[in-house]
Motif scaffolding. Structure first.
Motif, mmCIF file in Angstrom:
data_model
loop_
_atom_site.group_PDB
_atom_site.id
_atom_site.type_symbol
_atom_site.label_atom_id
_atom_site.label_comp_id
_atom_site.label_asym_id
_atom_site.label_seq_id
_atom_site.Cartn_x
_atom_site.Cartn_y
_atom_site.Cartn_z
ATOM 1 N N LYS A 4 9.219 9.397 9.074
ATOM 2 C CA LYS A 4 9.727 7.963 8.901
ATOM 3 C C LYS A 4 9.197 7.314 7.677
ATOM 4 O O LYS A 4 9.710 6.384 6.922
ATOM 5 N N ILE A 5 7.874 7.517 7.530
ATOM 6 C CA ILE A 5 7.490 6.893 6.270
ATOM 7 C C ILE A 5 7.834 7.318 4.901
ATOM 8 O O ILE A 5 8.234 6.848 4.006
ATOM 9 N N GLN A 6 8.146 8.798 5.103
ATOM 10 C CA GLN A 6 8.647 9.472 3.856
ATOM 11 C C GLN A 6 9.985 8.908 3.595
ATOM 12 O O GLN A 6 10.582 8.562 2.506
ATOM 13 N N ASP A 7 10.774 8.583 4.513
ATOM 14 C CA ASP A 7 12.139 8.246 4.288
ATOM 15 C C ASP A 7 12.064 6.768 3.892
ATOM 16 O O ASP A 7 13.117 6.380 3.335
ATOM 17 N N ALA A 8 11.062 5.966 4.364
ATOM 18 C CA ALA A 8 11.241 4.555 3.898
ATOM 19 C C ALA A 8 10.803 4.584 2.668
ATOM 20 O O ALA A 8 11.262 3.766 1.744
ATOM 21 N N ILE A 9 10.011 5.314 2.063
ATOM 22 C CA ILE A 9 9.388 5.453 0.539
ATOM 23 C C ILE A 9 10.564 6.022 -0.218
ATOM 24 O O ILE A 9 10.723 5.215 -1.324
ATOM 25 N N SER A 10 11.334 7.057 0.453
ATOM 26 C CA SER A 10 12.366 7.303 -0.452
ATOM 27 C C SER A 10 13.601 6.327 -0.791
ATOM 28 O O SER A 10 14.167 6.385 -1.556
ATOM 29 N N GLN A 11 13.564 5.557 0.218
ATOM 30 C CA GLN A 11 14.604 4.243 0.028
ATOM 31 C C GLN A 11 14.102 2.915 -0.476
ATOM 32 O O GLN A 11 14.904 1.914 -0.725
ATOM 33 N N HIS A 12 12.763 3.064 -0.898
ATOM 34 C CA HIS A 12 12.060 2.040 -1.609
ATOM 35 C C HIS A 12 12.148 0.869 -0.676
ATOM 36 O O HIS A 12 12.088 -0.410 -1.235
ATOM 37 N N ASN A 13 11.997 1.117 0.758
ATOM 38 C CA ASN A 13 11.584 -0.007 1.634
ATOM 39 C C ASN A 13 10.066 0.038 1.966
ATOM 40 O O ASN A 13 9.513 0.665 2.897
ATOM 41 N N ASP A 14 9.396 -1.007 1.239
ATOM 42 C CA ASP A 14 8.008 -1.134 1.282
ATOM 43 C C ASP A 14 7.465 -1.675 2.798
ATOM 44 O O ASP A 14 6.469 -1.662 3.070
ATOM 45 N N THR A 15 8.315 -2.753 3.010
ATOM 46 C CA THR A 15 8.207 -3.216 4.530
ATOM 47 C C THR A 15 7.904 -2.259 5.431
ATOM 48 O O THR A 15 7.187 -2.236 6.258
ATOM 49 N N LYS A 16 9.090 -1.632 5.399
ATOM 50 C CA LYS A 16 9.090 -0.270 6.512
ATOM 51 C C LYS A 16 8.204 0.729 6.676
ATOM 52 O O LYS A 16 7.379 1.032 7.477
ATOM 53 N N SER A 17 7.879 1.137 5.101
ATOM 54 C CA SER A 17 6.885 2.047 4.998
ATOM 55 C C SER A 17 5.486 1.445 5.337
ATOM 56 O O SER A 17 4.581 2.369 6.062
ATOM 57 N N LEU A 18 5.004 0.269 5.025
ATOM 58 C CA LEU A 18 3.845 -0.412 5.533
ATOM 59 C C LEU A 18 3.703 -0.316 7.044
ATOM 60 O O LEU A 18 2.464 -0.107 7.706
ATOM 61 N N TYR A 19 4.944 -0.720 7.698
ATOM 62 C CA TYR A 19 4.947 -0.947 9.129
ATOM 63 C C TYR A 19 4.586 0.220 9.631
ATOM 64 O O TYR A 19 3.764 0.465 10.626
ATOM 65 N N TYR A 20 5.502 1.535 9.413
ATOM 66 C CA TYR A 20 4.907 2.854 9.952
ATOM 67 C C TYR A 20 3.663 3.126 9.596
ATOM 68 O O TYR A 20 3.060 4.049 10.491
ATOM 69 N N LYS A 21 3.241 2.955 8.515
ATOM 70 C CA LYS A 21 1.894 3.391 8.189
ATOM 71 C C LYS A 21 0.780 2.868 9.143
ATOM 72 O O LYS A 21 -0.314 3.175 9.653
ATOM 73 N N GLN A 22 0.997 1.540 9.272
ATOM 74 C CA GLN A 22 -0.148 0.879 10.304
ATOM 75 C C GLN A 22 0.011 1.525 11.667
ATOM 76 O O GLN A 22 -1.085 1.741 12.257
ATOM 77 N N ILE A 23 1.204 1.830 12.071
ATOM 78 C CA ILE A 23 1.527 2.412 13.401
ATOM 79 C C ILE A 23 0.668 3.955 13.732
ATOM 80 O O ILE A 23 0.131 4.174 14.640
ATOM 81 N N LEU A 24 0.805 4.484 12.338
ATOM 82 C CA LEU A 24 0.306 5.849 12.409
ATOM 83 C C LEU A 24 -1.294 5.832 12.362
ATOM 84 O O LEU A 24 -1.820 6.491 12.780
ATOM 85 N N ASN A 25 -1.712 4.935 11.461
ATOM 86 C CA ASN A 25 -3.219 4.732 11.476
ATOM 87 C C ASN A 25 -4.005 4.287 12.628
ATOM 88 O O ASN A 25 -4.871 4.827 13.102
ATOM 89 N N SER A 26 -3.259 3.448 13.363
ATOM 90 C CA SER A 26 -3.978 2.962 14.756
ATOM 91 C C SER A 26 -3.635 4.315 15.752
ATOM 92 O O SER A 26 -4.748 4.378 16.628
ATOM 93 N N ALA A 27 -2.644 5.021 15.725
ATOM 94 C CA ALA A 27 -2.401 5.965 16.763
ATOM 95 C C ALA A 27 -3.488 7.220 16.330
ATOM 96 O O ALA A 27 -3.996 7.754 17.063
ATOM 97 N N PHE A 28 -3.503 7.322 15.112
ATOM 98 C CA PHE A 28 -4.625 8.334 14.748
ATOM 99 C C PHE A 28 -6.114 8.148 15.312
ATOM 100 O O PHE A 28 -6.667 8.869 15.572
#
Length: 287
Positions: A4-28
């Motif tokens: 999902k992060i890679q899809d958001a980056i390919s779509q140039h959607n910085d907000t969604k990319s940052l959102y999924y990144k925060q979820i992944l970091n907290s889950a890890f």
């Protein structure tokens, strides 16, 4: 989640990319810590507690209450004990080996990026590596004297630098930028503008370990004093704790800033080397 992060980056959607990144970091962080409690705690009378103390799994016993007698002197409630047992075998459902592999692999590629890319493609005579973390680094860049401190790599020239500027190669992004930085240890630094000699310091960002930044109320001058004088800056933190049904406020004094570095082996010239079994600072030759 990574897809999902890679899809958001390919779509140039910085907000969604940052959102999924925060979820992944907290889950890890949650999956990488074994927070399961394997001790078995039970409440027993004197006879039961005595039998459990004979087992090899016994860990600790604590008396909670005494015998309660009625008006005739008869026991209506026996003495209660809390017994803690630690099983010799247990099952762990956390994927700890996966988290450790990711962290170790990340360190390898981090060093590979520094030595095989940064040092070879950038004029390191004009760049100083100040501080680094798991996924970030702080660089002091001697670029153009005309442009301000937000020039990044604009003062450099060459094919590789142009590639970095145009294609954003290797996902290089800049977050905080400032004129000066004081780095005491990993994850312990202060970024600021101005000159301490003129008392015109503007603090931009400060980080410290094991102490709340809001409660410590430390300034950039504290970092500079700790670096120049080699002193420890201590702060008092207040934490509320619940014990045996009683809530109390506990004040604890901690070292917020210190010149002691216990993460790596520090050589006599200030360089750092990783921990290795049987190797200390005397085994390194420094020119």
């Amino acid at each position: 989640m990574m897809s999902k992060i890679q899809d958001a980056i390919s779509q140039h959607n910085d907000t969604k990319s940052l959102y999924y990144k925060q979820i992944l970091n907290s889950a890890f962080g949650g999956e990488g810590q074994n927070i399961a409690k394997f001790d078995k705690i039970s409440f027993n009378n004197a006879r039961q507690a005595q039998l459990k103390q004979l087992k090899q799994d016994h860990k600790a016993t604590r008396k909670l209450s005494d015998d309660i007698l009625n008006s005739d002197g008869e026991v209506i409630e026996e003495t209660q004990y809390m017994v803690s047992e630690s099983p010799r075998q247990f099952k762990c459902n956390k994927p700890l080996q996966e988290a450790e592999l990711i962290l170790d692999n990340n360190k390898f590629w981090y060093l590979n990026y520094i030595f095989n890319f940064l040092y070879k493609c950038i004029d390191m005579d004009r760049v100083h590596l100040c501080n680094m973390d798991t996924d970030s680094m702080y660089l002091a860049i001697a670029g153009s004297q005309i442009e301000g401190y937000k020039q990044r790599l604009n003062g450099f020239h060459g094919t590789i630098v142009l590639l970095l500027k145009r294609q954003n190669f290797a996902r290089i992004t800049s977050e905080p930028q400032g004129e000066n930085i004081v780095c005491l240890a990993p994850k312990c630094y202060s970024l600021y503008n101005g000159n301490e000699q003129n008392n015109g310091i503007e603090s931009l960002m400060s980080r410290m370990k094991d102490v709340s930044e809001k409660k410590a109320n430390l300034t950039t001058n504290d970092y500079i004093k700790c670096l120049n004088d080699g002193c420890n800056v201590k702060v008092t933190t207040n934490n509320s704790q619940m014990k045996l049904g009683v809530k109390s406020m506990i004040g604890m004094e901690k070292s917020a800033l210190t010149v002691i570095h216990n993460k790596m082996v520090v050589l006599f010239n200030g360089c750092c080397a990783p921990f290795m079994y049987g190797i200390n600072a005397d085994h390194y030759l420094v020119e």
